[in-house]
Design a protein around this motif. Sequence first.
Motif, mmCIF file in Angstrom:
data_model
loop_
_atom_site.group_PDB
_atom_site.id
_atom_site.type_symbol
_atom_site.label_atom_id
_atom_site.label_comp_id
_atom_site.label_asym_id
_atom_site.label_seq_id
_atom_site.Cartn_x
_atom_site.Cartn_y
_atom_site.Cartn_z
ATOM 1 N N ASP A 1 0.835 -1.198 0.000
ATOM 2 C CA ASP A 1 0.000 0.000 0.000
ATOM 3 C C ASP A 1 0.872 1.252 0.000
ATOM 4 O O ASP A 1 2.105 1.184 -0.126
ATOM 5 N N ARG A 2 0.249 2.416 0.174
ATOM 6 C CA ARG A 2 0.979 3.685 0.070
ATOM 7 C C ARG A 2 1.953 3.906 1.220
ATOM 8 O O ARG A 2 2.841 4.745 1.132
ATOM 9 N N THR A 3 1.785 3.170 2.308
ATOM 10 C CA THR A 3 2.725 3.284 3.423
ATOM 11 C C THR A 3 3.913 2.352 3.257
ATOM 12 O O THR A 3 4.837 2.379 4.078
ATOM 13 N N GLY A 4 3.873 1.516 2.232
ATOM 14 C CA GLY A 4 4.932 0.539 2.020
ATOM 15 C C GLY A 4 4.653 -0.809 2.642
ATOM 16 O O GLY A 4 5.455 -1.745 2.501
ATOM 17 N N ARG A 5 3.517 -0.938 3.328
ATOM 18 C CA ARG A 5 3.187 -2.222 3.930
ATOM 19 C C ARG A 5 2.766 -3.222 2.859
ATOM 20 O O ARG A 5 1.949 -2.920 1.991
ATOM 21 N N VAL A 6 3.305 -4.415 2.927
ATOM 22 C CA VAL A 6 2.893 -5.483 2.012
ATOM 23 C C VAL A 6 1.550 -6.013 2.493
ATOM 24 O O VAL A 6 1.424 -6.469 3.634
ATOM 25 N N VAL A 7 0.545 -5.927 1.628
ATOM 26 C CA VAL A 7 -0.812 -6.321 2.021
ATOM 27 C C VAL A 7 -1.263 -7.617 1.356
ATOM 28 O O VAL A 7 -2.332 -8.139 1.691
ATOM 29 N N GLU A 8 -0.461 -8.133 0.428
ATOM 30 C CA GLU A 8 -0.833 -9.393 -0.220
ATOM 31 C C GLU A 8 0.382 -10.003 -0.894
ATOM 32 O O GLU A 8 1.200 -9.301 -1.490
ATOM 33 N N ALA A 9 0.501 -11.314 -0.797
ATOM 34 C CA ALA A 9 1.486 -12.071 -1.561
ATOM 35 C C ALA A 9 0.753 -13.248 -2.193
ATOM 36 O O ALA A 9 -0.038 -13.917 -1.526
ATOM 37 N N ALA A 10 0.977 -13.452 -3.467
ATOM 38 C CA ALA A 10 0.264 -14.514 -4.183
ATOM 39 C C ALA A 10 1.254 -15.363 -4.954
ATOM 40 O O ALA A 10 2.198 -14.848 -5.573
ATOM 41 N N LEU A 11 1.034 -16.669 -4.921
ATOM 42 C CA LEU A 11 1.812 -17.638 -5.694
ATOM 43 C C LEU A 11 0.848 -18.290 -6.665
ATOM 44 O O LEU A 11 -0.025 -19.059 -6.260
ATOM 45 N N LEU A 12 0.987 -17.973 -7.950
ATOM 46 C CA LEU A 12 0.071 -18.446 -8.980
ATOM 47 C C LEU A 12 0.767 -19.477 -9.854
ATOM 48 O O LEU A 12 1.943 -19.329 -10.197
ATOM 49 N N VAL A 13 0.026 -20.512 -10.243
ATOM 50 C CA VAL A 13 0.562 -21.557 -11.123
ATOM 51 C C VAL A 13 -0.406 -21.729 -12.285
ATOM 52 O O VAL A 13 -1.561 -22.130 -12.082
ATOM 53 N N LEU A 14 0.064 -21.427 -13.499
ATOM 54 C CA LEU A 14 -0.760 -21.509 -14.700
ATOM 55 C C LEU A 14 -0.105 -22.479 -15.681
ATOM 56 O O LEU A 14 1.013 -22.229 -16.139
ATOM 57 N N PRO A 15 -0.735 -23.602 -16.002
ATOM 58 C CA PRO A 15 -0.161 -24.518 -17.000
ATOM 59 C C PRO A 15 0.054 -23.807 -18.328
ATOM 60 O O PRO A 15 -0.795 -23.036 -18.786
ATOM 61 N N SER A 16 1.201 -24.043 -18.943
ATOM 62 C CA SER A 16 1.581 -23.280 -20.135
ATOM 63 C C SER A 16 0.739 -23.606 -21.359
ATOM 64 O O SER A 16 0.780 -22.867 -22.343
ATOM 65 N N ASP A 17 -0.055 -24.691 -21.315
ATOM 66 C CA ASP A 17 -0.882 -25.010 -22.470
ATOM 67 C C ASP A 17 -2.182 -24.220 -22.488
ATOM 68 O O ASP A 17 -2.998 -24.381 -23.386
ATOM 69 N N ARG A 18 -2.385 -23.347 -21.493
ATOM 70 C CA ARG A 18 -3.657 -22.632 -21.438
ATOM 71 C C ARG A 18 -3.519 -21.208 -20.917
ATOM 72 O O ARG A 18 -4.511 -20.590 -20.541
ATOM 73 N N ALA A 19 -2.309 -20.667 -20.867
ATOM 74 C CA ALA A 19 -2.146 -19.346 -20.262
ATOM 75 C C ALA A 19 -1.110 -18.503 -20.994
ATOM 76 O O ALA A 19 -0.127 -19.015 -21.530
ATOM 77 N N ASP A 20 -1.366 -17.200 -21.013
ATOM 78 C CA ASP A 20 -0.431 -16.198 -21.504
ATOM 79 C C ASP A 20 -0.273 -15.140 -20.425
ATOM 80 O O ASP A 20 -1.139 -14.974 -19.566
ATOM 81 N N VAL A 21 0.833 -14.407 -20.468
ATOM 82 C CA VAL A 21 1.059 -13.314 -19.531
ATOM 83 C C VAL A 21 1.250 -12.036 -20.324
ATOM 84 O O VAL A 21 2.014 -11.999 -21.297
ATOM 85 N N LEU A 22 0.536 -10.976 -19.935
ATOM 86 C CA LEU A 22 0.570 -9.711 -20.665
ATOM 87 C C LEU A 22 1.009 -8.588 -19.742
ATOM 88 O O LEU A 22 0.439 -8.383 -18.677
ATOM 89 N N PHE A 23 2.041 -7.838 -20.161
ATOM 90 C CA PHE A 23 2.464 -6.635 -19.470
ATOM 91 C C PHE A 23 2.411 -5.472 -20.456
ATOM 92 O O PHE A 23 2.868 -5.600 -21.593
ATOM 93 N N THR A 24 1.860 -4.338 -20.037
ATOM 94 C CA THR A 24 1.780 -3.151 -20.876
ATOM 95 C C THR A 24 2.525 -2.013 -20.191
ATOM 96 O O THR A 24 2.279 -1.725 -19.008
ATOM 97 N N THR A 25 3.428 -1.359 -20.925
ATOM 98 C CA THR A 25 4.191 -0.235 -20.389
ATOM 99 C C THR A 25 3.784 1.036 -21.109
ATOM 100 O O THR A 25 3.780 1.086 -22.343
#
Length: 246
Positions: free
Chosen positions: A211-235
């Motif tokens: 959050d805006r104070t720098g506190r970590v409010v969530e950590a997630a470990l995601l597992v997506l099989p590569s035969d059904r998933a793509d990852v998209l980043f937009t800059t």
Amino acid sequence: MQSVPSRRHIIADDIRSKISNGRIKADERLPSEAQLASRYAVSTPTLRSALAVLQNEGLVEKIHGKGNFVRYPRRRITYVGGGHALRTEPSVESALRVTIRTTNLQAHGQLAGLLEVSESSPLTEFHCISHEGKSPHSLARIYVPRDLSPADVPAEPHCCKSVEAKLAKLRPPLAEVRERVSARPPTPEEAVTLRISSALAVLAITRVAADRTGRVVEAALLVLPSDRADVLFTTHHMTDERTSGG
């Protein structure tokens, strides 16, 4: 000199052909391995090797204690970087349902490091498995500090967006999201949970949100099989006109 196809590839080609022309339909159980080995006049190890080819291609899945089944074609999903969401087409979204198991635990090892808390700090884990029909589709383990954990997340299946809304309800506005994406083999537990071959790569995403104070409010470990998933980043880049102040 043209190489002669191996027996396992000949068998895999024959079963693949029967799947593609509809003689063996999606969700149908194949004959037992002993029956198939007898039908193709090969040893059981050779037959299993042929089935492994089809399992690696995502055409067949082996369910422990039940046998080998023809898989439905998996709908592809797109993980949107920084968006805390899986982007799907409307038809895909309606087809995916997620079940959640909630566990209270104490921070330790990797979790303490990701959430930047001391050992034994109280956390809540949301173990989420999305399903398409009866088949598992993807896996997520989401961790939040206990004081930010919603108390009304039901265990019965519901859509992905409603789950995200529940988890975000108590979360402060985010200021930073850090994500690391890697490709790796699944762990034995992940392969069993997702019913995938141990030879099929998965996209492993580690996401940490503060959050805006720098506190970590969530950590997630995601597992997506590569035969059904793509990852998209937009800059988004600033243009010269916007940065010149003119």
